[in-house]
Motif scaffolding. Structure first.
Motif, PDB file in Angstrom:
ATOM      1  N   VAL A   1       0.853  -1.190   0.000  1.00 12.15           N
ATOM      2  CA  VAL A   1       0.000   0.000   0.000  1.00 12.15           C
ATOM      3  C   VAL A   1       0.888   1.239   0.000  1.00 12.15           C
ATOM      4  O   VAL A   1       1.826   1.342   0.789  1.00 12.15           O
ATOM      5  N   GLN A   2       0.620   2.155  -0.891  1.00  6.59           N
ATOM      6  CA  GLN A   2       1.441   3.351  -0.974  1.00  6.59           C
ATOM      7  C   GLN A   2       1.305   4.189   0.293  1.00  6.59           C
ATOM      8  O   GLN A   2       0.249   4.209   0.946  1.00  6.59           O
ATOM      9  N   SER A   3       2.399   4.861   0.625  1.00  4.85           N
ATOM     10  CA  SER A   3       2.351   5.780   1.759  1.00  4.85           C
ATOM     11  C   SER A   3       1.303   6.856   1.499  1.00  4.85           C
ATOM     12  O   SER A   3       1.184   7.383   0.390  1.00  4.85           O
ATOM     13  N   GLY A   4       0.553   7.186   2.548  1.00  4.04           N
ATOM     14  CA  GLY A   4      -0.478   8.214   2.412  1.00  4.04           C
ATOM     15  C   GLY A   4      -1.706   7.844   3.201  1.00  4.04           C
ATOM     16  O   GLY A   4      -1.702   6.925   4.034  1.00  4.04           O
ATOM     17  N   ALA A   5      -2.793   8.578   2.961  1.00  3.72           N
ATOM     18  CA  ALA A   5      -4.039   8.361   3.691  1.00  3.72           C
ATOM     19  C   ALA A   5      -4.697   7.058   3.266  1.00  3.72           C
ATOM     20  O   ALA A   5      -4.684   6.691   2.090  1.00  3.72           O
ATOM     21  N   VAL A   6      -5.268   6.338   4.219  1.00  5.50           N
ATOM     22  CA  VAL A   6      -6.031   5.125   3.962  1.00  5.50           C
ATOM     23  C   VAL A   6      -7.289   5.167   4.819  1.00  5.50           C
ATOM     24  O   VAL A   6      -7.343   5.848   5.855  1.00  5.50           O
ATOM     25  N   THR A   7      -8.299   4.458   4.391  1.00  4.54           N
ATOM     26  CA  THR A   7      -9.552   4.355   5.139  1.00  4.54           C
ATOM     27  C   THR A   7      -9.937   2.893   5.261  1.00  4.54           C
ATOM     28  O   THR A   7      -9.887   2.151   4.269  1.00  4.54           O
ATOM     29  N   PHE A   8     -10.282   2.468   6.462  1.00  2.00           N
ATOM     30  CA  PHE A   8     -10.783   1.126   6.707  1.00  2.00           C
ATOM     31  C   PHE A   8     -12.292   1.203   6.900  1.00  2.00           C
ATOM     32  O   PHE A   8     -12.811   2.107   7.571  1.00  2.00           O
ATOM     33  N   THR A   9     -13.038   0.295   6.333  1.00  2.20           N
ATOM     34  CA  THR A   9     -14.487   0.223   6.478  1.00  2.20           C
ATOM     35  C   THR A   9     -14.858  -1.160   6.971  1.00  2.20           C
ATOM     36  O   THR A   9     -14.470  -2.167   6.359  1.00  2.20           O
ATOM     37  N   CYS A  10     -15.629  -1.196   8.083  1.00  2.00           N
ATOM     38  CA  CYS A  10     -16.167  -2.459   8.586  1.00  2.00           C
ATOM     39  C   CYS A  10     -17.671  -2.412   8.384  1.00  2.00           C
ATOM     40  O   CYS A  10     -18.330  -1.424   8.754  1.00  2.00           O
ATOM     41  N   SER A  11     -18.237  -3.438   7.766  1.00  2.00           N
ATOM     42  CA  SER A  11     -19.668  -3.431   7.471  1.00  2.00           C
ATOM     43  C   SER A  11     -20.275  -4.784   7.805  1.00  2.00           C
ATOM     44  O   SER A  11     -19.589  -5.810   7.820  1.00  2.00           O
ATOM     45  N   ALA A  12     -21.600  -4.750   8.092  1.00  2.00           N
ATOM     46  CA  ALA A  12     -22.345  -5.980   8.382  1.00  2.00           C
ATOM     47  C   ALA A  12     -23.806  -5.753   8.054  1.00  2.00           C
ATOM     48  O   ALA A  12     -24.304  -4.616   8.073  1.00  2.00           O
ATOM     49  N   LYS A  13     -24.536  -6.827   7.797  1.00  2.00           N
ATOM     50  CA  LYS A  13     -25.975  -6.772   7.542  1.00  2.00           C
ATOM     51  C   LYS A  13     -26.698  -7.678   8.527  1.00  2.00           C
ATOM     52  O   LYS A  13     -26.129  -8.656   9.022  1.00  2.00           O
ATOM     53  N   ASP A  14     -27.970  -7.312   8.778  1.00  2.00           N
ATOM     54  CA  ASP A  14     -28.756  -8.203   9.626  1.00  2.00           C
ATOM     55  C   ASP A  14     -29.578  -9.131   8.743  1.00  2.00           C
ATOM     56  O   ASP A  14     -29.436  -9.132   7.508  1.00  2.00           O
ATOM     57  N   LYS A  15     -30.431  -9.923   9.382  1.00  2.00           N
ATOM     58  CA  LYS A  15     -31.195 -10.911   8.636  1.00  2.00           C
ATOM     59  C   LYS A  15     -32.202 -10.267   7.685  1.00  2.00           C
ATOM     60  O   LYS A  15     -32.720 -10.923   6.781  1.00  2.00           O
ATOM     61  N   GLN A  16     -32.496  -8.964   7.918  1.00  2.00           N
ATOM     62  CA  GLN A  16     -33.386  -8.241   7.004  1.00  2.00           C
ATOM     63  C   GLN A  16     -32.608  -7.500   5.918  1.00  2.00           C
ATOM     64  O   GLN A  16     -33.166  -6.676   5.194  1.00  2.00           O
ATOM     65  N   ALA A  17     -31.292  -7.795   5.857  1.00  2.00           N
ATOM     66  CA  ALA A  17     -30.408  -7.173   4.860  1.00  2.00           C
ATOM     67  C   ALA A  17     -30.218  -5.696   5.097  1.00  2.00           C
ATOM     68  O   ALA A  17     -29.828  -4.963   4.180  1.00  2.00           O
ATOM     69  N   LEU A  18     -30.471  -5.247   6.328  1.00  2.00           N
ATOM     70  CA  LEU A  18     -30.179  -3.860   6.652  1.00  2.00           C
ATOM     71  C   LEU A  18     -28.710  -3.736   7.023  1.00  2.00           C
ATOM     72  O   LEU A  18     -28.151  -4.592   7.718  1.00  2.00           O
ATOM     73  N   LEU A  19     -28.055  -2.686   6.533  1.00  2.00           N
ATOM     74  CA  LEU A  19     -26.610  -2.522   6.640  1.00  2.00           C
ATOM     75  C   LEU A  19     -26.226  -1.609   7.785  1.00  2.00           C
ATOM     76  O   LEU A  19     -26.859  -0.583   8.020  1.00  2.00           O
ATOM     77  N   GLY A  20     -25.126  -1.995   8.448  1.00  2.00           N
ATOM     78  CA  GLY A  20     -24.468  -1.113   9.397  1.00  2.00           C
ATOM     79  C   GLY A  20     -22.986  -1.083   9.087  1.00  2.00           C
ATOM     80  O   GLY A  20     -22.405  -2.088   8.668  1.00  2.00           O
ATOM     81  N   GLN A  21     -22.336   0.054   9.243  1.00  2.00           N
ATOM     82  CA  GLN A  21     -20.912   0.127   8.935  1.00  2.00           C
ATOM     83  C   GLN A  21     -20.238   1.235   9.721  1.00  2.00           C
ATOM     84  O   GLN A  21     -20.893   2.130  10.260  1.00  2.00           O
ATOM     85  N   ASP A  22     -18.897   1.135   9.765  1.00  2.00           N
ATOM     86  CA  ASP A  22     -18.096   2.173  10.415  1.00  2.00           C
ATOM     87  C   ASP A  22     -16.854   2.393   9.584  1.00  2.00           C
ATOM     88  O   ASP A  22     -16.285   1.451   9.024  1.00  2.00           O
ATOM     89  N   LYS A  23     -16.412   3.631   9.461  1.00  2.00           N
ATOM     90  CA  LYS A  23     -15.214   3.988   8.710  1.00  2.00           C
ATOM     91  C   LYS A  23     -14.198   4.621   9.644  1.00  2.00           C
ATOM     92  O   LYS A  23     -14.572   5.364  10.557  1.00  2.00           O
TER      93      LYS A  23
END
Length: 672
Positions: A155-177
């Motif tokens: 990965v090149q030096s510089g800014a990076v962003t991590f995203t963690c995501s999950a869905k429930d049984k109704q396919a509704l999404l939750g995430q954090d960056k």
């Protein structure tokens, strides 16, 4: 289906109204004081400046990287490691890999479903928002904690962003960056030496490279370069900054004080920035080839002291495990001091497969410079200019002289160990047919005579030479060729294959034809005469062969070969290193009967006319030289009532040639 949220005061009431025939889908009314689908709540709020955010959404809404926007009642997602950083001063990632941890729990909102564990994913994006990699997150030993590991080295030096995501049984999404920075340290760019390049041990190794700060953000003071170090085989070498960010030096690799052992070529350049609280060091490590030895040359053909002649192919290998062989540098000297040498040229006698080289040449080109023996030398350099100063040599002897062969040779003498000579004698005996003989013959009843040939190997020589080097004749190549009615033959018995070189007859005609001329194989008589070969055979009435002055013996001659059968041959113990000269006869010689001196030959069919017949013999030696005999002309008469024209004494005999000059008569030598 359409979901309708009622006004405040009807908290928790679920209303489902079906429209347009679609199936109903339950919705959840928000808690009092919240706005439907609103952002900024404890679940769905976002924050800027690199801090984490969370939320949930339905699949139909658009989101970052193809994901939908989080929904209020989707899973609650929180990245717990690494730490967020708004600027490089807040912290940077410097390790080769990073483990990203995030917690994922079901939403506490009324009607929310449990998390679908198969949908938990963690992704990394670069500064431009490009997703570099997405991984399925695995559970840790901590409840509701999930992780994925990423390699940061690529990965090149510089800014990076991590995203963690999950869905429930109704396919509704939750995430954090989570936003942060990757820092690999300063940027190192080698100019010389280049990775995997080959460089000579002598002449100095030029070192040239640049080191530049790698800015992670605007006004990144921590990226400034602090220290720079260059090592060869783990030993630090002094380098000088000749201009901002450019470093140079020259290493004398053959200096035994500085480098007692030739370096292996392991190079490492390190540069450290001033990042706080901990500086970051970049390393550029690679290998080069330091080559201090020239190619290894091995001549495989011809072998040392071999006797060669004619066209010869020199075969050798050239190998260099360092920088490799410079093909254009490969060259051959056919004699000592040849200038210029002959360089590799695939269009002029050279070929090359792998490490094996071949060069084909005519050994006769050597003779004006070296008549009898020569030393062939092969030299080559490698890709960085190393060479073997003396190259590789092979000494060979030259034999471009064809063997002497004759059906009617002149007399010879034998020189014994006592220094006394025999009288002169005919080596093929008195019964052998001679040139211009008139013979009676019948193919069925009356053989016309004994054909014997005298064979003596010859080789290159110089005045005053005492030791001679022969390639040796090939006994199986001695053959007798006969041609009836030579005046009318389309192809003459003796021909010149090289009319541009000379006018000498050098082969038998018609050998390249599909229907080759008739021949009879000939075999050597085994040496079984008396060891006293120097006794005089004649009574002095025959003029001696004047080749070498020697004292004649007055003792009695040795017995004839096969004395019980009255053979006309009396000597065959030619005790030289090459077992020559030899006498070859038609048939297989046997010591227990008269055939030890050969058999008489019948060679004319009844359909052949009486008259002149030409005969000649041919032999090859191991150097490729071809010897042919002068022809003998025989006047054959089978019908005595009608004698052929050749019986008239004034008849001119045929030349048996295509106009070329036959070789000189053989014999006329003293055999030691």
């Amino acid at each position: 289906m359409r979901n309708i949220l009622l006004a405040a005061g009807f908290v928790g009431l679920v209303v489902s109204i079906q429209a347009c025939g679609d199936s109903k889908h339950a919705g959840v009314l928000p808690d009092a004081g919240s706005s439907a689908g609103g952002k900024g709540s404890g679940v769905g709020g976002k924050s800027s400046g690199g801090k984490s955010s969370g939320g949930s959404t339905t699949q139909s809404d658009a989101g970052v990287g193809g994901e939908p926007e989080p929904a209020v009642n989707g899973p609650v997602v929180k990245i717990t490691s690494p730490s967020a950083a708004e600027t490089p001063d807040d912290g940077v990632l410097t390790t080769p890999t990073v483990k990203v941890l995030c917690s994922v729990t079901a939403s506490s909102a009324a009607g929310a479903s449990e998390v679908d564990l198969t949908t938990i994913k963690i992704a990394i994006e670069d500064a431009d928002g490009k997703v570099l990699e997405t991984k399925d997150a695995g559970a840790t030993t901590v409840d509701n904690e999930y992780t994925a590991e990423f390699v940061l080295a690529t990965v090149q030096s510089g800014a990076v962003t991590f995203t963690c995501s999950a869905k429930d049984k109704q396919a509704l999404l939750g995430q954090d960056k989570l936003a942060t920075f990757v820092d690999h340290g300063p940027t190192i760019t080698p100019t010389s030496p280049q990775p995997d390049g080959a460089y000579p041990l002598k002449g100095g190794l030029s070192v040239d490279f640049t080191v530049k700060p790698t800015l992670l953000a605007k006004d990144d003071a921590g990226a400034a370069v602090d220290t720079v170090e260059f090592t060869l085989d783990g030993k630090k070498q002094d380098v000088k900054e000749v201009s901002p960010g450019q470093y140079q030096t020259t290493l004398q690799l053959d200096d035994l004080d500085a480098f007692p052992v030739t370096p292996t070529g392991a190079i490492s350049i390190t540069a450290t920035n001033v990042r706080k609280p901990k500086p970051v060091t970049a390393t550029e490590a690679y290998n080069i080839v330091i080559d201090g030895a020239g190619p290894v040359i091995m001549i495989t053909d011809p072998i040392p002291q071999e006797v060669v002649g004619g066209k010869q192919t020199l075969t050798f290998t050239v190998k260099d495990d360092g920088s490799g062989v410079d093909e254009k540098s490969v060259n051959v000297s056919l004699w000592e001091g040849q200038e210029p040498p002959i360089y590799f040229d695939p269009d002029n006698g050279w070929s090359h497969v792998g490490s094996e080289y071949k060069y084909t040449f005519d050994t006769k080109v050597i003779e004006p410079h070296k008549k009898v023996q020569t030393t062939i030398n092969v030299r080559a350099s490698d890709a960085v200019g190393n060479s073997t100063p003396i190259g590789q040599s092979v000494q060979i002897y030259l034999d471009n002289v064809p063997p002497q062969i004759d059906l009617d040779p002149r007399n010879i003498r034998i020189l014994g160990n006592s220094g006394k000579c025999s009288g002169s004698f005919d080596p093929v005996g008195s019964k052998a047919v001679n040139d211009l003989d008139g013979v009676m013959g019948d193919a069925l009843l009356n053989p016309i005579g004994y054909f014997r040939t005298f064979v003596l190997e010859q080789t290159n020589s110089e005045p005053g030479q005492d030791l001679f080097y022969y390639s040796g004749t090939k006994p199986g190549t001695v053959r007798l060729y006969i041609q009836a009615d030579p005046e009318n033959a389309a192809t003459k018995l003796l021909i010149n294959k090289n009319p541009l070189e000379d006018n000498t007859c050098d082969d038998i005609g018609g050998l390249d034809d599909v229907k080759k001329p008739p021949f009879s194989g000939m075999n050597p008589i085994n040496a079984n005469g008396s060891s006293g070969g120097w006794y005089s055979q004649d009574d002095g009435g025959i003029d001696p062969v004047v080749v070498k002055q020697c004292t004649l013996s007055n003792e009695a001659p040795a017995p004839n070969l096969c004395p019980a059968h009255s053979s006309d041959l009396w000597y065959d113990s030619y005790a030289t290193d090459i077992k020559e000269p030899r006498v070859y006869v038609v048939g297989t010689p046997k010591t227990d009967d008269a055939s030890c001196a050969g058999i008489q030959l019948s060679f004319l069919s009844l359909q052949q006319p009486d008259g002149w017949v030409c005969a000649a013999a041919r032999v090859e030696d191991n150097a490729g030289n071809i010897g042919i005999s002068p022809p003998i002309r025989l006047c054959v008469t089978r019908d005595t009532n009608n004698p052929p024209a050749c019986r008239i004494m004034s008849t001119t005999p045929p030349s048996c040639t295509d106009g070329c000059t036959p070789p000189a008569r053989g014999g006329n030598i003293i055999v030691r």
